[in-house]
Design a protein around this motif. Structure first.
Motif, PDB file in Angstrom:
ATOM      1  N   ARG A 104      59.805 -24.525 -81.094  1.00  0.00           N
ATOM      2  CA  ARG A 104      58.878 -24.230 -81.920  1.00  0.00           C
ATOM      3  C   ARG A 104      58.820 -23.012 -82.717  1.00  0.00           C
ATOM      4  O   ARG A 104      58.401 -22.915 -83.748  1.00  0.00           O
ATOM      5  CB  ARG A 104      57.439 -24.594 -81.476  1.00  0.00           C
ATOM      6  CG  ARG A 104      57.331 -26.492 -80.761  1.00  0.00           C
ATOM      7  CD  ARG A 104      57.239 -27.268 -82.142  1.00  0.00           C
ATOM      8  NE  ARG A 104      57.059 -28.531 -81.747  1.00  0.00           N
ATOM      9  CZ  ARG A 104      55.797 -29.197 -81.166  1.00  0.00           C
ATOM     10  NH1 ARG A 104      54.887 -28.263 -81.223  1.00  0.00           N
ATOM     11  NH2 ARG A 104      56.232 -30.443 -80.823  1.00  0.00           N
ATOM     12  N   GLY A 109      56.720 -28.608 -86.479  1.00  0.00           N
ATOM     13  CA  GLY A 109      56.555 -29.359 -85.174  1.00  0.00           C
ATOM     14  C   GLY A 109      54.902 -29.223 -85.089  1.00  0.00           C
ATOM     15  O   GLY A 109      54.319 -28.519 -85.532  1.00  0.00           O
ATOM     16  N   GLY A 168      58.739 -23.694 -76.843  1.00  0.00           N
ATOM     17  CA  GLY A 168      59.103 -24.900 -77.303  1.00  0.00           C
ATOM     18  C   GLY A 168      58.271 -25.941 -76.318  1.00  0.00           C
ATOM     19  O   GLY A 168      57.474 -25.731 -75.422  1.00  0.00           O
ATOM     20  N   ARG A 188      59.667 -19.360 -87.093  1.00  0.00           N
ATOM     21  CA  ARG A 188      58.822 -20.564 -86.506  1.00  0.00           C
ATOM     22  C   ARG A 188      59.464 -21.771 -87.114  1.00  0.00           C
ATOM     23  O   ARG A 188      60.028 -22.362 -88.373  1.00  0.00           O
ATOM     24  CB  ARG A 188      57.470 -20.688 -87.441  1.00  0.00           C
ATOM     25  CG  ARG A 188      56.642 -21.807 -86.911  1.00  0.00           C
ATOM     26  CD  ARG A 188      55.248 -21.722 -87.754  1.00  0.00           C
ATOM     27  NE  ARG A 188      54.674 -20.694 -87.350  1.00  0.00           N
ATOM     28  CZ  ARG A 188      53.487 -20.122 -87.966  1.00  0.00           C
ATOM     29  NH1 ARG A 188      53.218 -20.650 -88.916  1.00  0.00           N
ATOM     30  NH2 ARG A 188      52.929 -18.886 -87.551  1.00  0.00           N
TER      31      ARG A 188
END
Length: 321
Positions: free
Chosen positions: A33, A321, A65, A318
């Motif tokens: 992420r 998600g 993440g 970034r």
């Protein structure tokens, strides 16, 4: 999956489609992420970093993440866990596989951008100041490159440890960021005489140097007897050469700190340090300063911000998600 991949040290990395990886024994798969950028990424691109992986590889040393797969033998993690990982490579991608031993569960209150900006910068400064330099309350800490990714965390942690913090950075905008992080005194590296400014404050007990070059020389000459000098990195591109007889005269100690190296010989120091830092974060005592958040297709722009010293704190890539 898309990944920012390097195939040659003579060719710029490119955003490339790669096969989706599966975790092997002892590894976890992570939907990434966010990825924090570091000056070491620039050195890896040139092949000059001490831990540059074999070509080809995907850049990106630290990520945050969600665990999406477990390799054989992995315990302590479950699919769906939010994790921060110091992988050393592979972070500038939509997905990655990493050794489970390099992952930690994120605090519930921590977002992905903060987690991706956290481990290397805060871990380096905490281990350097606490474990290596043994910084004491009331001592004077001089931080060079005080608005950079690691320098700003040294200002913040130095204040939490009770030091009087002198921040040295380039220009009023960066100095104001260091002031807001807790610096007691400010030195403008673009015009002030660093040595004279520090000596006017009584000299430095500890120097935190992520810059090298002429700033190291000036800081070296501003030290009190028995001062400790932490060599963290060389953002100036100039690795200083130290005359041993000068160490002798003032009984100085110069010590290096490579945070990732502790994974190989003292990993419990890292995990203990990170536990302290995550607790500080959860209680609102520290908060990463992220100056730029960019998408994966602008990773080159993010790295240029580091190279040209136009960022403050951390640059984060970034992912959706």
């Amino acid at each position: 999956m898309r990944a920012y991949h390097l195939v040659s040290h003579d060719i710029s990395p490119q955003l490339t489609d790669l096969p989706d990886p599966a975790p092997g024994p002892g590894q976890i798969g992570v939907t990434i992420r966010a990825c924090g950028l570091n000056f070491a990424d620039l050195l890896m691109m040139r092949g000059t970093y001490q831990d540059t992986p074999a070509l080809p590889f995907t850049l990106g040393m630290e990520v945050a993440g969600v665990v999406d797969a477990l390799g054989a033998g992995v315990t302590g993690f479950a699919v769906g866990d939010r994790v921060a990982v110091f992988g050393g490579q592979g972070g500038l991608a939509e997905r990655g596989v990493f050794d489970a031993a390099r992952a930690v569960i994120m605090p519930d209150v921590m977002g992905f951008d903060d987690a991706a900006a956290f481990q290397i910068a805060y871990g380096t400064s905490h281990l350097a100041l606490d474990h290596r330099a043994r910084l004491q309350p009331g001592e004077t800490l001089l931080v060079l490159g005080a608005a950079g990714g690691v320098g700003l965390t040294a200002v913040e942690i130095g204040k939490l440890m009770g030091a009087r913090v002198v921040a040295c950075a380039r220009g009023p905008e960066k100095l104001d960021i260091a002031r807001r992080a807790g610096a007691d005194h400010l030195i403008d590296a673009t015009g002030d005489d660093i040595r004279e400014a520090v000596l006017a404050l009584g000299g430095a007990d500890v120097v935190y140097d992520a810059v090298g070059g002429d700033q190291f020389t000036a800081a070296f000459r501003s030290c009190k007897p028995e001062a400790r000098i932490l060599s963290i990195g060389f953002a100036s591109g100039d690795v200083p050469q130290i005359k041993a007889n000068h160490l002798l005269v003032k009984n100085l100690t110069v010590m290096g700190l490579y945070w990732g190296g502790y994974l190989g010989f003292a990993p419990k120091l890292l995990t203990g340090s990170l536990a302290t830092l995550f607790d500080w974060y959860a209680h609102g005592r520290i908060r990463p300063h992220v100056s730029h958040v960019l998408p994966l297709d602008r990773a080159a722009e993010g790295l240029a911000l580091l190279r040209d010293r136009k960022s403050t704190g951390k640059v984060v890539i970034r992912l959706p998600g």
